[in-house]
Every structure is written in C-alpha cells, then in structure tokens.
Enzyme design. Structure first.
Site, PDB file in Angstrom:
ATOM      1  N   ALA B 125       0.828  -1.211   0.000  1.00  0.00           N
ATOM      2  CA  ALA B 125       0.000   0.000   0.000  1.00  0.00           C
ATOM      3  C   ALA B 125       0.858   1.255   0.000  1.00  0.00           C
ATOM      4  O   ALA B 125       0.471   2.296  -0.539  1.00  0.00           O
ATOM      5  CB  ALA B 125      -0.936  -0.006   1.203  1.00  0.00           C
ATOM      6  N   THR B 126       2.055   1.191   0.622  1.00  0.00           N
ATOM      7  CA  THR B 126       2.920   2.371   0.658  1.00  0.00           C
ATOM      8  C   THR B 126       3.332   2.786  -0.742  1.00  0.00           C
ATOM      9  O   THR B 126       3.277   3.967  -1.102  1.00  0.00           O
ATOM     10  CB  THR B 126       4.164   2.089   1.513  1.00  0.00           C
ATOM     11  OG1 THR B 126       3.739   1.725   2.825  1.00  0.00           O
ATOM     12  CG2 THR B 126       5.067   3.293   1.578  1.00  0.00           C
ATOM     13  N   SER B 202      -3.371  -3.380   0.499  1.00  0.00           N
ATOM     14  CA  SER B 202      -2.207  -4.015   1.117  1.00  0.00           C
ATOM     15  C   SER B 202      -2.469  -5.493   1.336  1.00  0.00           C
ATOM     16  O   SER B 202      -3.528  -5.874   1.827  1.00  0.00           O
ATOM     17  CB  SER B 202      -1.936  -3.352   2.461  1.00  0.00           C
ATOM     18  OG  SER B 202      -0.930  -4.048   3.152  1.00  0.00           O
ATOM     19  N   HIS B 204      -0.727  -7.748   3.321  1.00  0.00           N
ATOM     20  CA  HIS B 204      -0.570  -8.365   4.639  1.00  0.00           C
ATOM     21  C   HIS B 204      -1.551  -7.833   5.675  1.00  0.00           C
ATOM     22  O   HIS B 204      -1.512  -8.241   6.825  1.00  0.00           O
ATOM     23  CB  HIS B 204       0.872  -8.245   5.137  1.00  0.00           C
ATOM     24  CG  HIS B 204       1.269  -6.873   5.584  1.00  0.00           C
ATOM     25  ND1 HIS B 204       1.534  -6.561   6.895  1.00  0.00           N
ATOM     26  CD2 HIS B 204       1.453  -5.728   4.884  1.00  0.00           C
ATOM     27  CE1 HIS B 204       1.867  -5.305   6.989  1.00  0.00           C
ATOM     28  NE2 HIS B 204       1.828  -4.767   5.789  1.00  0.00           N
ATOM     29  N   CYS B 328       5.700   6.903  24.821  1.00  0.00           N
ATOM     30  CA  CYS B 328       6.824   6.051  25.192  1.00  0.00           C
ATOM     31  C   CYS B 328       7.044   4.928  24.197  1.00  0.00           C
ATOM     32  O   CYS B 328       8.108   4.355  24.137  1.00  0.00           O
ATOM     33  CB  CYS B 328       6.589   5.462  26.578  1.00  0.00           C
ATOM     34  SG  CYS B 328       6.672   6.721  27.843  1.00  0.00           S
TER      35      CYS B 328
END
Lengths: 166, 404
Positions: B125-126, B202, B204, B328
């Site tokens: 997808a990227t 995408s 996955h 964090c």
C-alpha cells in the site's frame, strides 16, 4: 611440495572447525528484548509502592512531571531525628522504565542521610537498570523526584527552627 | 495461440483444484504456540538446554495479519513447481504464471467492484500511495487537485464517509484517492458506487503475504499516473518489474477468501468486540473509547485507561501482543497524532491501548485479554499518583505540574 603442504593446512583447518564448539544456538536465535528484566522485576515484584502521611513533619513529598507528558512521579521520604531516611514510598504514572527508576530511587534513599541522598545521580539509576538512551529522561525525573522530596522535607523543618529561636 | 490457451485452461483447472480446500479453515493460531528455541538448523549434540517458549496471544491485527492457511495453499505451487516469470511469452512456465497472475487480478478486482484492467500490482500500500500522490505532481492542468483519505483508520478504526467524499470530488472534478489498506475485505467497497478514482490495497492486512499490494486506477474517466519505477514496462508501464507470481496469487486468494467471508467475519468480530468492551468497561471505571462509536470498524478498538500509562500496561500484559498510542512506545516520544487530532486530552493519549480483533481471534483469547487487562489496570492504578489524587477528590486540572 607446496601443494601437499597446502592440502595438509586445509585438512588441519577443517579438522579444527569441526572440533571447535558450536556457538550455543539459543544465543543466536534469542529475540531482542524490549524490556530489561530488571525493569520488569520492579513492576512484578513491587517494593515501596504506597504513601506516607503527607501532613507529618518528618515526611518530605516530591511530585514531579506532568500527565500531559506521560510521566508523573510522587516520591515520599520519612526522616528520623538524626536526619537519616528511614522509609520511602513512591507512586508513578509512566512507562515501565519510569516505574523502575522511581522504585529504585526509593530503595537507594533508604538508610542514607538527607545530604547523602542528594548525591544520587540519574546516570547511576540508568546504569543499574540498563536503560536505553531513549529512556534516560525517566532516570532524570527520578533524580528530580528525590531532590523535590528532600527540598519539601527541608522546607518543613525551617518554620520550627524559627520558632525554637524565638 | 491455441497452445497458450490450452495451457491457460489447464492451469486454471489446477489452481482451482488447489484453491478448493475444505470450507472450514484450520486454525492458523492456537491460544499458545510452543516454540522450541534453539531454532537454527544446527543440531547440537548436547542435551537440549532450552525449555519450550510460550508465545503471546496476537491482538495486533492492524499492524499485520497472519497468513490464512487457504492463502498459503494457493501460493505453494508457485513457490515450488510453477516458478516461471509471468512475463515470459515463449514457454509454458511463463504462460502458467501469467494465467495465475491474471486470475489473481480478477480476484482483487471483484472484491472492490473494479475491472481487472484497473488493478496494478505493487509491493504494498505504501508504494500504491506514492504512485497515487505523485499523480498530483504529474498533473498538467494547474487547477487539478487530489483528495486523499484513509477508508478505515488504523489507530482508532473510524470509517470515513467515503461515498459522500467521492460524490463531492466527482462533482467538483477532483481526483479521489483512498488508502483502503485496513478496509479492503473487511467492509463492502465498490469503486463505482463510491466514485473512487485511486485506491491502495495491502496484502498483509487481509491475511495475505507481505511484500505485495495493489493500486486501483480508474479507466473511465481515465486517471493518469506517473510511474515511480521505470524498467521493462510491466503492468501497463505503470509499475515496471517482474510481478512476483507467488505473492500476487496469495493476494488474489486472500481477496477471494475475504469476499466470501466478509459478512461472517464482520458479524463474528463485532460480537467479540462487544464482548471485550463490555467486560472491560463493566469492571473498570474511567475507560474511554477513542473514535466515533457509530462510524467504526469493530475490529479495531482503541481504549484509554485514565491514570495508567500505555507502555506500562503493555509491559504488564506481556503475554498479549498489543499496541499503544503512548509517546513512550513511539521513537519520537510524541503521542499519537491521530488521538491529538480528534481532540483527546494529552494524558489520555498517553493512556491508550489498541486491541485488534481479526478472523482468527477466539473468544477464549478475548476473555483472557479482558481479564488480564482488568487485573493489570487495577494494579497500575494502585501504583498511580493520579489515581490516588482523584480518589482523594483532587481535581487534576487544578494542579500546577512541574515541567520536565
């Protein structure tokens, strides 16, 4: 002649390889741990979690950090007449490293005098817990918490001294 | 050529047979998977010193999904025997790979109501997003613009009003791209009903293999895109490079399975999501669900547990694989920009956990996760100075905090 020598060298080398101990396979395949077991230990076996009486003259309370930053530590110390810290408690809103840093801080201040406790450095806390660089600020906040508790204790002693002098 | 056509028929018969496995999927995940370390192929003569290691439950399907066993079944022949390059035109190896690739293309297209000629395979997808956005830079007319919206958000599961946006874009003659990575195969999508011009898919995220995806590019009216990578002109010149047959077969199989099971999965996942949320909110006060509850994909649940920091909860829930919007856990120490954008208070952003429920999540796993979550949130609240102050009746907003 040279060829025979080379062959012998090769055979010796391969013999050496076969006989050499293989690296323990577990080390090669051990996954990278995100949390050091010392950090996890402070959460799973908590020591010194709790509160002391805030209003008592012998108790110094330090409250540092901010909820918006995701880190708040409350550290309290109980000091006897000789100026020695006899008890310490903490409560923390923060990540595992923050909880461990403040927990360790309470362990270290116990038994120290007020002056000795001022010498505790964040670098020592970080080293003891093996904190990665991204978590160093947690140890800094723990040092701040110790100093804030000591400052609060000192502040509580002053008005009494003034009264005694009067 | 007659020979090629015959090969195509033979191959589709084989792949159809391989694809028609028994309907009930074998569980790809168990509650606990015993994983023996050492894992290397080297066998040591010494007695095995490693004890079997238990792996955490997987509740992070937004990050990635396991391969559906049926997808693996479909892929294996192309990893073992049918290894031809799909673009080789001169022999049977090429023809059979090409047939498989085209069949996969049809499976992807059918899932989103598109024509197979509008599907281009990419590495994910990227890459698809980059091709779509680059189109904006390649536009000739100065007033051409592009709207790009995520269909389902990966952090809070909110569904955007895609059909309405599509209608608006189409009436203003503006291109509409959507990143549907978290939505394809999970909610019904139709590129024509929703007037979508470009869509990123995408592999996955839908129980397919990693390293593959697709971009949907509308043909009528034609959307022009500029290729990101140039080379041999494969995929209609829009994405050169040999198409990886096993991966696209996997993507196609994943899409076909998703099309068949979408309704059942959605209902099952909704029930499990309700169960998780109900269990948690019944036993814990001060839990906030982030994201619009009405326009929401049920499999992505983002909860904020007030007065408890997210990363400490992840550490406590060490036998469940989860994700957090806390600072964090991010490399930049900034809390989730999505939560900030929807107006969540910063302290609640630090307290958020994302639970992912997928096709293989069991009721047992949901119950275990809820139970452990309740247990550890209670424990962490006992350790929290904020919880203590609230119990004492102090208003946290009235306190002047020290800035560190």
């Amino acid at each position: 002649m040279a060829a025979a020598g080379a062959g012998r060298l090769r055979r010796a080398a391969s013999a050496l390889l076969l006989r050499s101990p293989r690296l323990p396979a577990r080390e090669l395949s051990a996954p990278a741990r995100l949390y050091h077991k010392k950090v996890v230990d402070h959460y799973e076996n908590p020591r010194n979690v709790g509160s002391l009486d805030k209003t008592s003259k012998n108790v110094g309370t330090g409250l540092v950090g901010a909820p918006a930053c995701g880190d708040v530590m409350k550290l309290q110390i109980q000091v006897d007449e000789k100026g020695k810290i006899v008890d310490a408690r903490f409560k923390t809103f923060g990540c595992g490293s923050a909880i461990a840093s403040s927990s360790l801080a309470t362990e270290w201040v116990k038994g120290k005098t007020v002056e000795e406790a001022l010498t505790i450095k964040n670098t020592d806390i970080a080293k003891e817990l093996c904190l990665p660089p991204v978590k160093l600020h947690c140890s800094m906040l723990a040092e701040d918490a110790i100093k804030a508790a000591l400052a609060d204790y000192k502040l509580k002693q002053e008005p009494t001294k003034g009264e005694a002098e009067k | 050529m007659l020979l090629r056509a015959a090969w195509r028929r033979a191959v589709s018969a084989v792949t159809a047979a391989a694809g028609s496995r028994p309907a009930t999927p074998s569980r790809g995940l168990r509650l606990r998977v015993v994983d023996h370390a050492p894992q290397s192929a080297v066998h040591s003569d010494a007695a095995p010193e490693a004890e079997p290691v238990l792996r955490p439950l997987y509740m992070d399907v937004q990050a990635t999904t396991p391969l559906d066993p049926r997808v693996l079944d479909a892929m294996l022949p192309y990893l073992i025997n049918f290894y031809g390059n799909a673009h080789s035109r001169t022999h049977a190896y090429g023809w059979e790979s090409e047939a498989a690739m085209e069949r996969a293309r049809q499976q992807v297209a059918s899932l989103i109501g598109a024509d197979p000629r509008e599907i281009i395979f990419t590495s994910g997808a990227t890459e698809s997003n980059n091709i779509a956005i680059k189109e904006l830079e390649a536009a000739i007319q100065p007033d051409t613009s592009l709207v790009s919206v995520m269909t389902v958000n990966n952090e809070i599961g909110v569904k955007q009003p895609i059909a309405e946006i599509g209608r608006i874009c189409s009436s203003r003659k503006v291109y509409f791209h959507t990143d549907a990575a978290q939505a394809v195969g999970k909610i019904p999508l139709d590129v024509n009903d929703m007037k979508i011009d470009l869509m990123s898919i995408s592999g996955h995220k839908i129980y397919g293999p990693k390293g593959v995806g697709a971009i949907y590019i509308r043909r009528r009216p034609r959307v022009r895109v500029e290729a990101l990578q140039s080379g041999g002109g494969q995929e209609r010149g829009m994405r050169s490079g040999t198409v990886p047959t096993p991966l696209v077969v996997g993507l196609g199989a994943a899409c076909e399975v998703a099309q068949q099971e979408m309704e059942y999965d959605h209902e099952r996942i909704s029930k499990l999501a309700e169960r998780l949320i109900e269990k948690i909110t019944k036993s814990l006060p001060d839990v906030v669900m982030n994201g619009d509850p009405k326009h929401h994909y049920p499999g992505c649940i983002n909860l904020s547990f007030a007065y408890v920091e997210g990363e400490s909860l992840l550490m406590a829930l060490k036998d469940v694989a989860l994700s957090s919007g806390s600072a964090c856990t991010s490399a930049s120490l900034e809390p989730s920009y999505v939560l900030r954008a929807i107006g969540t208070d910063e302290d609640l952003a630090h307290s958020s956990i994302r639970f992912g429920i997928g096709r293989f999540t069991t009721e047992e796993e949901v119950d275990y996760t809820a139970e452990k979550c309740i247990q550890h949130v209670k424990r962490l609240r006992e350790m929290s100075p904020l919880w203590e102050m609230v119990q004492d009746g102090i208003d946290l907003k009235s306190i002047k905090w020290t800035q560190h």
